[in-house]
Design a protein around this motif. Sequence first.
Motif, PDB file in Angstrom:
ATOM      1  N   THR A   1       0.828  -1.214   0.000  1.00 34.95           N
ATOM      2  CA  THR A   1       0.000   0.000   0.000  1.00 34.95           C
ATOM      3  C   THR A   1       0.862   1.263   0.000  1.00 34.95           C
ATOM      4  O   THR A   1       0.539   2.227  -0.687  1.00 34.95           O
ATOM      5  CB  THR A   1      -0.970   0.016   1.202  1.00 34.95           C
ATOM      6  OG1 THR A   1      -0.221  -0.145   2.394  1.00 34.95           O
ATOM      7  CG2 THR A   1      -2.016  -1.065   1.089  1.00 34.95           C
TER       8      THR A   1
ATOM      9  N   HIS B   1       0.999   3.970  -3.092  1.00 36.34           N
ATOM     10  CA  HIS B   1       0.780   5.392  -2.858  1.00 36.34           C
ATOM     11  C   HIS B   1       1.961   6.219  -3.370  1.00 36.34           C
ATOM     12  O   HIS B   1       1.777   7.259  -4.000  1.00 36.34           O
ATOM     13  CB  HIS B   1       0.555   5.660  -1.365  1.00 36.34           C
ATOM     14  CG  HIS B   1       0.421   7.115  -1.050  1.00 36.34           C
ATOM     15  ND1 HIS B   1       1.492   7.866  -0.617  1.00 36.34           N
ATOM     16  CD2 HIS B   1      -0.640   7.956  -1.130  1.00 36.34           C
ATOM     17  CE1 HIS B   1       1.089   9.107  -0.423  1.00 36.34           C
ATOM     18  NE2 HIS B   1      -0.196   9.195  -0.733  1.00 36.34           N
TER      19      HIS B   1
ATOM     20  N   PRO C   1       2.330   9.000   3.487  1.00 35.35           N
ATOM     21  CA  PRO C   1       0.993   8.782   4.038  1.00 35.35           C
ATOM     22  C   PRO C   1       1.035   8.740   5.564  1.00 35.35           C
ATOM     23  O   PRO C   1       2.089   8.510   6.161  1.00 35.35           O
ATOM     24  CB  PRO C   1       0.592   7.427   3.459  1.00 35.35           C
ATOM     25  CG  PRO C   1       1.867   6.734   3.194  1.00 35.35           C
ATOM     26  CD  PRO C   1       2.865   7.809   2.860  1.00 35.35           C
ATOM     27  N   GLU C   2      -0.105   8.962   6.175  1.00 29.92           N
ATOM     28  CA  GLU C   2      -0.233   8.883   7.626  1.00 29.92           C
ATOM     29  C   GLU C   2      -1.153   7.725   7.968  1.00 29.92           C
ATOM     30  O   GLU C   2      -2.093   7.437   7.247  1.00 29.92           O
ATOM     31  CB  GLU C   2      -0.809  10.197   8.162  1.00 29.92           C
ATOM     32  CG  GLU C   2       0.098  11.383   7.941  1.00 29.92           C
ATOM     33  CD  GLU C   2      -0.530  12.694   8.387  1.00 29.92           C
ATOM     34  OE1 GLU C   2      -1.706  12.696   8.823  1.00 29.92           O
ATOM     35  OE2 GLU C   2       0.153  13.726   8.294  1.00 29.92           O
ATOM     36  N   PHE C   3      -0.867   7.102   9.099  1.00 30.85           N
ATOM     37  CA  PHE C   3      -1.678   5.967   9.541  1.00 30.85           C
ATOM     38  C   PHE C   3      -2.376   6.311  10.847  1.00 30.85           C
ATOM     39  O   PHE C   3      -1.778   6.942  11.732  1.00 30.85           O
ATOM     40  CB  PHE C   3      -0.793   4.728   9.742  1.00 30.85           C
ATOM     41  CG  PHE C   3      -0.277   4.142   8.455  1.00 30.85           C
ATOM     42  CD1 PHE C   3      -0.960   3.111   7.842  1.00 30.85           C
ATOM     43  CD2 PHE C   3       0.872   4.628   7.860  1.00 30.85           C
ATOM     44  CE1 PHE C   3      -0.486   2.561   6.657  1.00 30.85           C
ATOM     45  CE2 PHE C   3       1.343   4.098   6.683  1.00 30.85           C
ATOM     46  CZ  PHE C   3       0.664   3.050   6.077  1.00 30.85           C
ATOM     47  N   THR C   4      -3.598   5.885  10.973  1.00 32.36           N
ATOM     48  CA  THR C   4      -4.366   6.051  12.211  1.00 32.36           C
ATOM     49  C   THR C   4      -5.184   4.789  12.438  1.00 32.36           C
ATOM     50  O   THR C   4      -5.422   4.002  11.513  1.00 32.36           O
ATOM     51  CB  THR C   4      -5.326   7.263  12.135  1.00 32.36           C
ATOM     52  OG1 THR C   4      -6.165   7.117  10.984  1.00 32.36           O
ATOM     53  CG2 THR C   4      -4.571   8.576  12.074  1.00 32.36           C
TER      54      THR C   4
ATOM     55  N   THR D   1      -8.827   3.421  13.384  1.00 33.76           N
ATOM     56  CA  THR D   1     -10.226   3.864  13.420  1.00 33.76           C
ATOM     57  C   THR D   1     -11.077   2.758  14.007  1.00 33.76           C
ATOM     58  O   THR D   1     -10.753   1.579  13.912  1.00 33.76           O
ATOM     59  CB  THR D   1     -10.744   4.195  12.008  1.00 33.76           C
ATOM     60  OG1 THR D   1     -10.684   3.010  11.207  1.00 33.76           O
ATOM     61  CG2 THR D   1      -9.931   5.298  11.370  1.00 33.76           C
TER      62      THR D   1
ATOM     63  N   LEU E   1      -6.008   2.656   9.144  1.00 35.27           N
ATOM     64  CA  LEU E   1      -6.383   3.480   8.000  1.00 35.27           C
ATOM     65  C   LEU E   1      -5.180   4.292   7.548  1.00 35.27           C
ATOM     66  O   LEU E   1      -4.535   4.961   8.345  1.00 35.27           O
ATOM     67  CB  LEU E   1      -7.517   4.427   8.382  1.00 35.27           C
ATOM     68  CG  LEU E   1      -7.940   5.435   7.319  1.00 35.27           C
ATOM     69  CD1 LEU E   1      -8.620   4.721   6.158  1.00 35.27           C
ATOM     70  CD2 LEU E   1      -8.861   6.469   7.925  1.00 35.27           C
ATOM     71  N   MET E   2      -4.895   4.196   6.227  1.00 37.25           N
ATOM     72  CA  MET E   2      -3.830   4.996   5.657  1.00 37.25           C
ATOM     73  C   MET E   2      -4.472   6.159   4.917  1.00 37.25           C
ATOM     74  O   MET E   2      -5.385   5.966   4.121  1.00 37.25           O
ATOM     75  CB  MET E   2      -3.001   4.160   4.672  1.00 37.25           C
ATOM     76  CG  MET E   2      -1.841   4.935   4.069  1.00 37.25           C
ATOM     77  SD  MET E   2      -0.851   3.975   2.922  1.00 37.25           S
ATOM     78  CE  MET E   2      -1.772   4.192   1.414  1.00 37.25           C
ATOM     79  N   SER E   3      -3.982   7.365   5.177  1.00 40.32           N
ATOM     80  CA  SER E   3      -4.500   8.539   4.465  1.00 40.32           C
ATOM     81  C   SER E   3      -3.343   9.433   4.075  1.00 40.32           C
ATOM     82  O   SER E   3      -2.267   9.365   4.663  1.00 40.32           O
ATOM     83  CB  SER E   3      -5.499   9.289   5.361  1.00 40.32           C
ATOM     84  OG  SER E   3      -4.849   9.744   6.532  1.00 40.32           O
ATOM     85  N   CYS E   4      -3.608  10.270   3.095  1.00 41.23           N
ATOM     86  CA  CYS E   4      -2.580  11.201   2.618  1.00 41.23           C
ATOM     87  C   CYS E   4      -3.048  12.618   2.932  1.00 41.23           C
ATOM     88  O   CYS E   4      -4.179  12.972   2.599  1.00 41.23           O
ATOM     89  CB  CYS E   4      -2.362  11.014   1.118  1.00 41.23           C
ATOM     90  SG  CYS E   4      -1.099  12.108   0.458  1.00 41.23           S
ATOM     91  N   PRO E   5      -2.198  13.434   3.503  1.00 42.26           N
ATOM     92  CA  PRO E   5      -2.606  14.810   3.821  1.00 42.26           C
ATOM     93  C   PRO E   5      -2.850  15.662   2.574  1.00 42.26           C
ATOM     94  O   PRO E   5      -3.516  16.675   2.640  1.00 42.26           O
ATOM     95  CB  PRO E   5      -1.439  15.365   4.642  1.00 42.26           C
ATOM     96  CG  PRO E   5      -0.279  14.480   4.341  1.00 42.26           C
ATOM     97  CD  PRO E   5      -0.836  13.154   3.951  1.00 42.26           C
TER      98      PRO E   5
END
Length: 179
Positions: free
Chosen positions: A147, A151, A159-162, A164, A174-178
């Motif tokens: 992943t 990306h 990417p940042e991971f949190t 949820t 959850l991986m998200s990109c700012p």
Amino acid sequence: KLLDRYRQAGEGVGGPGPGTLLVPEVMEQEWQRLRGAQQNLPAPAGSGALAQMLEDPDELAVLEEIQRELILQEQSVIEEYERSLQFDEECLNAMLDGLDASNKIICPVCRKNNLTVRNHEVFCRCGLYISTQGMTERKLRSLLESTVTEHSQRCFHNPEFTVTSGMEEESSLLMSCPV
């Protein structure tokens, strides 16, 4: 008597060898040079001057103070060398520990600690806890690498991971990109 004290200063350690200070040896060499200089002087100027200096309590005190200072300086150099050796050994051990940790998975949330995968659970000391089905370290590493690689092919940002969790849903990563 003074020369005998200088000669015996290092003998308490077990004679020449490791732990023997060099100060008594240096002081003896200086004594030999001083005696040689006295013999080379003309008779009226040098006769008895050295013997008189060694009988003077003030001169003896100065020589003893010089010896103490030299011994303290030598001991501080030895201590600094030992601290340097200890630091080098700690660095080497840290590098070896880092090599051992190369097969570990670094937590994507805190980016400091290693993830632990055990009994269908993924957790980290930072508080990350995810209940999984059939997850192994190899599978988790593969998922994270694929992943992040996918990306990075489209975006130059990290990417940042949190973690949820919903009302009835179990925790997820959850991986998200700012961007």
